[in-house]
Design a protein around this motif. Structure first.
Motif, mmCIF file in Angstrom:
data_model
loop_
_atom_site.group_PDB
_atom_site.id
_atom_site.type_symbol
_atom_site.label_atom_id
_atom_site.label_comp_id
_atom_site.label_asym_id
_atom_site.label_seq_id
_atom_site.Cartn_x
_atom_site.Cartn_y
_atom_site.Cartn_z
ATOM 1 N N MET A 90 0.850 -1.166 0.000
ATOM 2 C CA MET A 90 0.000 0.000 0.000
ATOM 3 C C MET A 90 0.901 1.236 0.000
ATOM 4 S SD MET A 90 -2.777 1.243 2.916
ATOM 5 C CE MET A 90 -3.350 -0.392 3.132
ATOM 6 N N SER A 91 0.548 2.198 -0.822
ATOM 7 C CA SER A 91 1.355 3.421 -0.887
ATOM 8 C C SER A 91 1.192 4.221 0.404
ATOM 9 C CB SER A 91 0.942 4.271 -2.080
ATOM 10 O OG SER A 91 -0.326 4.859 -1.854
ATOM 11 N N GLU A 92 2.190 5.028 0.692
ATOM 12 C CA GLU A 92 2.127 5.886 1.882
ATOM 13 C C GLU A 92 0.978 6.881 1.766
ATOM 14 O OE1 GLU A 92 5.817 7.710 2.979
ATOM 15 O OE2 GLU A 92 6.932 5.886 2.544
ATOM 16 N N GLU A 93 0.738 7.350 0.555
ATOM 17 C CA GLU A 93 -0.334 8.320 0.327
ATOM 18 C C GLU A 93 -1.701 7.704 0.626
ATOM 19 O OE1 GLU A 93 -2.039 10.611 -3.528
ATOM 20 O OE2 GLU A 93 0.141 10.671 -3.266
ATOM 21 N N LEU A 94 -1.920 6.479 0.153
ATOM 22 C CA LEU A 94 -3.178 5.794 0.422
ATOM 23 C C LEU A 94 -3.333 5.515 1.911
ATOM 24 C CD1 LEU A 94 -5.782 4.425 -0.445
ATOM 25 C CD2 LEU A 94 -4.443 2.373 -0.997
ATOM 26 N N HIS A 95 -2.256 5.081 2.536
ATOM 27 C CA HIS A 95 -2.297 4.797 3.978
ATOM 28 C C HIS A 95 -2.636 6.062 4.761
ATOM 29 C CE1 HIS A 95 -1.508 2.427 7.524
ATOM 30 N NE2 HIS A 95 -0.765 3.410 7.987
ATOM 31 N N ALA A 96 -2.044 7.186 4.391
ATOM 32 C CA ALA A 96 -2.331 8.461 5.057
ATOM 33 C C ALA A 96 -3.784 8.862 4.851
ATOM 34 C CB ALA A 96 -1.391 9.544 4.542
ATOM 35 N N SER A 97 -4.309 8.650 3.652
ATOM 36 C CA SER A 97 -5.711 8.971 3.378
ATOM 37 C C SER A 97 -6.647 8.124 4.233
ATOM 38 C CB SER A 97 -6.038 8.749 1.900
ATOM 39 O OG SER A 97 -5.343 9.650 1.094
ATOM 40 N N LEU A 98 -6.312 6.838 4.370
ATOM 41 C CA LEU A 98 -7.130 5.960 5.210
ATOM 42 C C LEU A 98 -7.086 6.393 6.666
ATOM 43 C CD1 LEU A 98 -6.349 2.460 3.680
ATOM 44 C CD2 LEU A 98 -8.516 3.709 3.582
ATOM 45 N N ARG A 99 -5.912 6.761 7.140
ATOM 46 C CA ARG A 99 -5.785 7.229 8.529
ATOM 47 C C ARG A 99 -6.596 8.500 8.748
ATOM 48 N NH1 ARG A 99 -0.310 5.667 11.190
ATOM 49 N NH2 ARG A 99 -0.944 3.566 11.744
ATOM 50 N N ASP A 100 -6.544 9.432 7.798
ATOM 51 C CA ASP A 100 -7.326 10.672 7.906
ATOM 52 C C ASP A 100 -8.815 10.355 7.972
ATOM 53 O OD1 ASP A 100 -5.029 12.200 7.856
ATOM 54 O OD2 ASP A 100 -5.221 12.749 5.733
ATOM 55 N N LEU A 101 -9.243 9.441 7.121
ATOM 56 C CA LEU A 101 -10.649 9.050 7.122
ATOM 57 C C LEU A 101 -11.022 8.406 8.454
ATOM 58 C CD1 LEU A 101 -13.311 8.822 5.629
ATOM 59 C CD2 LEU A 101 -12.474 6.712 4.611
ATOM 60 N N GLY A 102 -10.160 7.537 8.958
ATOM 61 C CA GLY A 102 -10.408 6.906 10.254
ATOM 62 C C GLY A 102 -10.527 7.927 11.363
#
Length: 69
Positions: free
Chosen positions: A1-13
């Motif tokens: 998983m890209s860092e960008e996608l992971h960061a987006s998921l964390r923001d959503l969480g």
């Protein structure tokens, strides 16, 4: 998983007040399976997806109101 996608998921969480990544990933997977198994065409959005969309849109509208003042 890209860092960008992971960061987006964390923001959503964080927006959804989900503190543990494991819950977020579990709910994402459950929503995916629910969508795939939905017999409607197009499939209905899972409840979690609908909630997330409302929270994210509400957050954007709230920030837009703050900057308009």
């Amino acid at each position: 998983m890209s860092e960008e996608l992971h960061a987006s998921l964390r923001d959503l969480g964080e927006t959804m007040n989900i503190e543990a990544d494991s819950y977020l990933y579990r709910w994402i997977l459950e929503s995916f399976v629910e969508t795939v198994q939905d017999e409607d065409d197009p499939p209905a959005l899972p409840a979690l997806t609908t909630l997330a969309r409302r929270l994210v849109r509400g957050k954007k509208e709230h920030h837009a109101k703050e900057t308009d003042d």
